[in-house]
Design a protein around this motif. Structure first.
Motif, PDB file in Angstrom:
ATOM      1  N   THR A   1       0.385   3.226  -3.277  1.00  0.00           N
ATOM      2  CA  THR A   1      -0.646   4.192  -2.827  1.00  0.00           C
ATOM      3  C   THR A   1      -2.040   3.757  -3.266  1.00  0.00           C
ATOM      4  O   THR A   1      -2.930   4.587  -3.446  1.00  0.00           O
ATOM      5  CB  THR A   1      -0.354   5.629  -3.316  1.00  0.00           C
ATOM      6  OG1 THR A   1      -0.515   5.700  -4.737  1.00  0.00           O
ATOM      7  CG2 THR A   1       1.022   6.089  -2.901  1.00  0.00           C
ATOM      8  N   GLN A   2      -2.245   2.471  -3.432  1.00  0.00           N
ATOM      9  CA  GLN A   2      -3.556   1.922  -3.761  1.00  0.00           C
ATOM     10  C   GLN A   2      -4.102   1.140  -2.568  1.00  0.00           C
ATOM     11  O   GLN A   2      -3.373   0.344  -1.960  1.00  0.00           O
ATOM     12  CB  GLN A   2      -3.470   0.985  -4.987  1.00  0.00           C
ATOM     13  CG  GLN A   2      -2.997   1.670  -6.256  1.00  0.00           C
ATOM     14  CD  GLN A   2      -3.978   2.722  -6.729  1.00  0.00           C
ATOM     15  OE1 GLN A   2      -5.193   2.491  -6.778  1.00  0.00           O
ATOM     16  NE2 GLN A   2      -3.460   3.887  -7.093  1.00  0.00           N
ATOM     17  N   ALA A   3      -5.373   1.361  -2.261  1.00  0.00           N
ATOM     18  CA  ALA A   3      -5.985   0.661  -1.128  1.00  0.00           C
ATOM     19  C   ALA A   3      -6.143  -0.825  -1.428  1.00  0.00           C
ATOM     20  O   ALA A   3      -6.298  -1.230  -2.582  1.00  0.00           O
ATOM     21  CB  ALA A   3      -7.342   1.281  -0.808  1.00  0.00           C
TER      22      ALA A   3
ATOM     23  N   ASN B   1      -9.014  -3.940   5.681  1.00  0.00           N
ATOM     24  CA  ASN B   1      -8.965  -2.898   4.655  1.00  0.00           C
ATOM     25  C   ASN B   1      -7.749  -2.041   4.950  1.00  0.00           C
ATOM     26  O   ASN B   1      -7.579  -1.556   6.080  1.00  0.00           O
ATOM     27  CB  ASN B   1     -10.220  -2.021   4.678  1.00  0.00           C
ATOM     28  CG  ASN B   1     -11.455  -2.770   4.213  1.00  0.00           C
ATOM     29  OD1 ASN B   1     -11.383  -3.644   3.362  1.00  0.00           O
ATOM     30  ND2 ASN B   1     -12.593  -2.424   4.782  1.00  0.00           N
TER      31      ASN B   1
ATOM     32  N   ALA C   1       0.234   4.608   6.310  1.00  0.00           N
ATOM     33  CA  ALA C   1      -0.860   3.726   5.895  1.00  0.00           C
ATOM     34  C   ALA C   1      -1.640   3.307   7.131  1.00  0.00           C
ATOM     35  O   ALA C   1      -1.111   3.249   8.239  1.00  0.00           O
ATOM     36  CB  ALA C   1      -0.317   2.494   5.174  1.00  0.00           C
ATOM     37  N   SER C   2      -2.925   3.016   6.901  1.00  0.00           N
ATOM     38  CA  SER C   2      -3.778   2.540   8.000  1.00  0.00           C
ATOM     39  C   SER C   2      -4.333   1.170   7.654  1.00  0.00           C
ATOM     40  O   SER C   2      -4.588   0.867   6.487  1.00  0.00           O
ATOM     41  CB  SER C   2      -4.938   3.516   8.241  1.00  0.00           C
ATOM     42  OG  SER C   2      -5.799   3.561   7.113  1.00  0.00           O
ATOM     43  N   SER C   3      -4.505   0.358   8.660  1.00  0.00           N
ATOM     44  CA  SER C   3      -5.141  -0.956   8.514  1.00  0.00           C
ATOM     45  C   SER C   3      -6.326  -1.021   9.463  1.00  0.00           C
ATOM     46  O   SER C   3      -6.166  -0.795  10.672  1.00  0.00           O
ATOM     47  CB  SER C   3      -4.153  -2.085   8.841  1.00  0.00           C
ATOM     48  OG  SER C   3      -3.056  -2.072   7.946  1.00  0.00           O
TER      49      SER C   3
ATOM     50  N   LEU D   1      -8.709  -3.817  -0.219  1.00  0.00           N
ATOM     51  CA  LEU D   1      -9.978  -3.937   0.491  1.00  0.00           C
ATOM     52  C   LEU D   1     -10.380  -5.386   0.676  1.00  0.00           C
ATOM     53  O   LEU D   1     -10.167  -6.231  -0.204  1.00  0.00           O
ATOM     54  CB  LEU D   1     -11.083  -3.195  -0.283  1.00  0.00           C
ATOM     55  CG  LEU D   1     -10.824  -1.709  -0.571  1.00  0.00           C
ATOM     56  CD1 LEU D   1     -11.974  -1.115  -1.362  1.00  0.00           C
ATOM     57  CD2 LEU D   1     -10.601  -0.935   0.722  1.00  0.00           C
TER      58      LEU D   1
ATOM     59  N   VAL E   1       0.834  -1.207   0.000  1.00  0.00           N
ATOM     60  CA  VAL E   1       0.000   0.000   0.000  1.00  0.00           C
ATOM     61  C   VAL E   1       0.866   1.253   0.000  1.00  0.00           C
ATOM     62  O   VAL E   1       0.581   2.224  -0.716  1.00  0.00           O
ATOM     63  CB  VAL E   1      -0.945  -0.010   1.217  1.00  0.00           C
ATOM     64  CG1 VAL E   1      -1.639   1.338   1.377  1.00  0.00           C
ATOM     65  CG2 VAL E   1      -1.980  -1.116   1.073  1.00  0.00           C
TER      66      VAL E   1
ATOM     67  N   TYR F   1      -5.402   1.338   3.720  1.00  0.00           N
ATOM     68  CA  TYR F   1      -5.480   2.573   2.952  1.00  0.00           C
ATOM     69  C   TYR F   1      -4.178   3.366   3.075  1.00  0.00           C
ATOM     70  O   TYR F   1      -3.604   3.457   4.162  1.00  0.00           O
ATOM     71  CB  TYR F   1      -6.617   3.463   3.470  1.00  0.00           C
ATOM     72  CG  TYR F   1      -7.975   2.809   3.479  1.00  0.00           C
ATOM     73  CD1 TYR F   1      -8.810   2.866   2.366  1.00  0.00           C
ATOM     74  CD2 TYR F   1      -8.425   2.140   4.615  1.00  0.00           C
ATOM     75  CE1 TYR F   1     -10.072   2.275   2.391  1.00  0.00           C
ATOM     76  CE2 TYR F   1      -9.681   1.536   4.646  1.00  0.00           C
ATOM     77  CZ  TYR F   1     -10.496   1.614   3.533  1.00  0.00           C
ATOM     78  OH  TYR F   1     -11.732   1.030   3.558  1.00  0.00           O
TER      79      TYR F   1
END
Length: 575
Positions: free
Chosen positions: A169-171, A192, A205-207, A173, A165, A194
């Motif tokens: 820079t693509q999520a 998910n 980034a977040s998970s 999901l 990610v 992001y």
């Protein structure tokens, strides 16, 4: 250093400082401090407690003072200062808007049920919320600053998604992942991920994760319940209503409009085949009612009827609910049939099918083409005989253009395409539907409401009904809940306010206002009422005194006396 020199130096750095007397009065404040406290040059001589009381409190932890909306300050460490007035103290403070916002957001994140992990641009762990600590059995302080790949070790040959990610820079999901933490705790999740991008710069980034075991427990409960219902439905004993049967038939669709006659005729014809049916209609148009009716009019009426809302269930859970699972597919997985197997020889309703993940739509397409399913984690193909009816509240071709519905899947699901008309296109049905809901709630609420007045029906005809039949039903239920026992007819004043037109709403508000309080001597009040009554009677009588006397039920001579007394001109009152 003299306190005045300190205050000047701090002001040049944007830091506020003020001198506070023993009794809490502001003796002086630097320019930055006046700006931070929104003082406009008027702070000197005021009590600090009235402006920013928390600044007077010393604390080892940040204490924020909200001076105005979105304007926070916090106290800083105060240096030694010379020359202060007797008993006075120097207080230093700074802008704390970002600090307060940060702490509020952290508090919100820690209240979430979902586990959340934040990493910086290099993949180092920055934040682990309370739910993640509980799920992963770790403490933030033990892992903060460590690369995520050194804390979470993926199983089954997978790679950690966070570096991907950050790089693309693509999520990512609805990814299913299994891992072991550096402390030996095994976890199975749906995640998910992001990227966090600000002005083109990747900050981290977040998970956002859910424990798969919780989702799987929900899936098992649903499947077990449906297993029991299927067993009850096929036990051979005659019952009035099978647990997994469709409840409605075409005669339950209340209407007199030609457009609904045509719709029902199409549906009755479609019920004779086994082709898939897609029903489009706005929210509240009765799509599920139509689906039930098609099933009950078909040769599958004795088979099960199952429905699932595709928008309400995560992709991984939805897949196992639809197709079933095999033991060993994932940690704790058991061999369980899915909805396709349970609906065998019957009908499966996919509600809001346009909300289904595109990847899962591809798997559904194969099932519709081959009439075979493969359980999650299984290798054996199972033959199924299921008719699929689907609902969507978005026009199918719009959903295709927006990338929410595969075109090839639409051709399979929408072999027969039905459009349920909105209520505004069938105004002939409004009176009939409203009266039927009135009868329904009479029985349910043990009421004896005789009907609905014409002004209410006029409002109904002029209203657009964005919520369609469901909104009309809600309006009638609302009215019958608040209608006094002394009233037997629903009038506009008992309808939800948003249904009323502007003039009706104003009139109702006026009627609900209490009468003006009468003040003054009693003789004056009586004369005012008498004057108004005579004036209105003359107006109603067109200025004819004899007719006005009959209206007021008094002698003509007595009326003429009062007309002269109040200096009323009969001809003028008639205008």
């Amino acid at each position: 250093m003299n306190y005045q020199e300190i205050m000047t130096a701090f002001s040049q750095s944007g830091i506020g400082a003020l001198v506070l007397s023993r009794d809490g009065v502001i003796l002086s404040v630097n320019e930055a401090g006046d700006r931070l406290l929104c003082g406009q040059g008027k702070l000197v001589g005021q009590q600090l407690i009235d402006i920013a009381g928390e600044l007077g409190q010393e604390s080892n932890k940040p204490v924020y003072t909200c001076v105005e909306f979105d304007h926070y300050v916090t106290r800083c460490t105060t240096p030694e200062a010379d020359g202060l007035p007797d008993g006075a103290q120097l207080i230093v403070f700074r802008n704390a808007v970002d600090d307060a916002c940060h702490d509020m957001l952290i508090s919100v994140v820690n209240q979430l049920e979902e586990a959340v992990i934040l990493c910086d641009e290099h993949g180092r762990i920055y934040l682990v919320n309370d739910a993640a600590e509980k799920m992963d059995a770790l403490v933030t302080q033990d892992v903060r600053g460590m690369p995520v790949s050194e804390v979470y070790f993926m199983r089954d040959g997978e790679e950690c998604g966070t570096p991907q990610v950050l790089k693309t820079t693509q999520a990512i999901l609805n990814r299913r992942q299994s891992y072991t933490t550096r402390f030996g705790h095994d976890v199975d999740i749906v995640v998910n991920m992001y990227p966090i991008v600000q002005n083109g710069q990747v900050l981290g980034a977040s998970s956002i994760m859910q424990d798969w075991r919780t989702l799987d427990l929900l899936r098992k409960q649903i499947i077990d319940l449906q297993d029991q219902l299927v067993e009850q439905s096929s036990n051979g004993r005659p019952t009035k209503a099978k647990p997994l049967s469709a409840h409605y038939r075409f005669h339950d669709i209340i209407h007199i409009s030609p457009v609904m006659d045509e719709l029902i005729a199409q549906c009755q014809q479609a019920a004779r085949s086994n082709s898939s049916v897609m029903i489009y209609g706005e929210t509240g148009t009765g799509k599920e009612l139509i689906a039930h009716s098609i099933h009950n009019a078909s040769s599958r009426a004795d088979g099960p009827f199952l429905a699932i809302n595709c928008a309400a269930i995560p992709e991984n859970l939805l897949e196992s609910l639809l197709f079933g699972t095999e033991r060993g597919a994932y940690t704790g997985a058991e061999s369980k049939p899915g909805l396709f197997e349970q609906a065998n020889h019957g009908t499966l309703l996919l509600d809001e099918v346009n909300s289904m993940n595109i990847n899962l739509q591809a798997k559904l397409l194969r099932v519709l083409q081959d009439k075979r399913i493969r359980r999650v984690g299984g290798t054996e193909e199972i033959q199924v005989d299921v008719r699929v009816i689907s609902n969507t509240n978005v026009p199918p071709y719009q959903a295709i253009e927006e990338g929410k519905l595969r075109r090839d899947l639409f051709y399979r699901l929408g072999v027969v395409s039905i459009t349920a008309p909105p209520l505004r296109e069938r105004p002939e049905d409004i009176r009939l539907l409203a009266n039927s809901f009135c009868l329904k709630y009479n029985e349910e609420f043990h009421r004896k409401v005789s009907g609905i007045d014409e002004k209410t029906f006029s409002l109904f005809q002029n209203y657009s009904w964005p919520g369609n039949v469901r909104e009309l039903q809600h309006a009638i239920e609302h009215a019958m809940n608040i209608l006094p026992d002394t009233q037997s007819v629903i009038s506009p004043k008992y309808l939800p306010r948003h249904i009323l037109d502007e003039d009706t709403a104003k009139q109702i508000v006026k009627e609900l206002q209490p009468p003006p309080r009468l003040l003054g001597p009693l003789d004056d009040i009586i004369r005012k009422f008498e004057y108004d009554a005579i004036f209105q009677a003359l107006k109603d009588a067109g200025g004819n005194v004899s007719e006005a006397a009959r209206i007021l039920q008094i002698d003509r001579q007595k009326l003429q006396y009062r007309i002269n007394r109040y200096k009323i001109e009969p001809e003028a009152s008639a205008k």
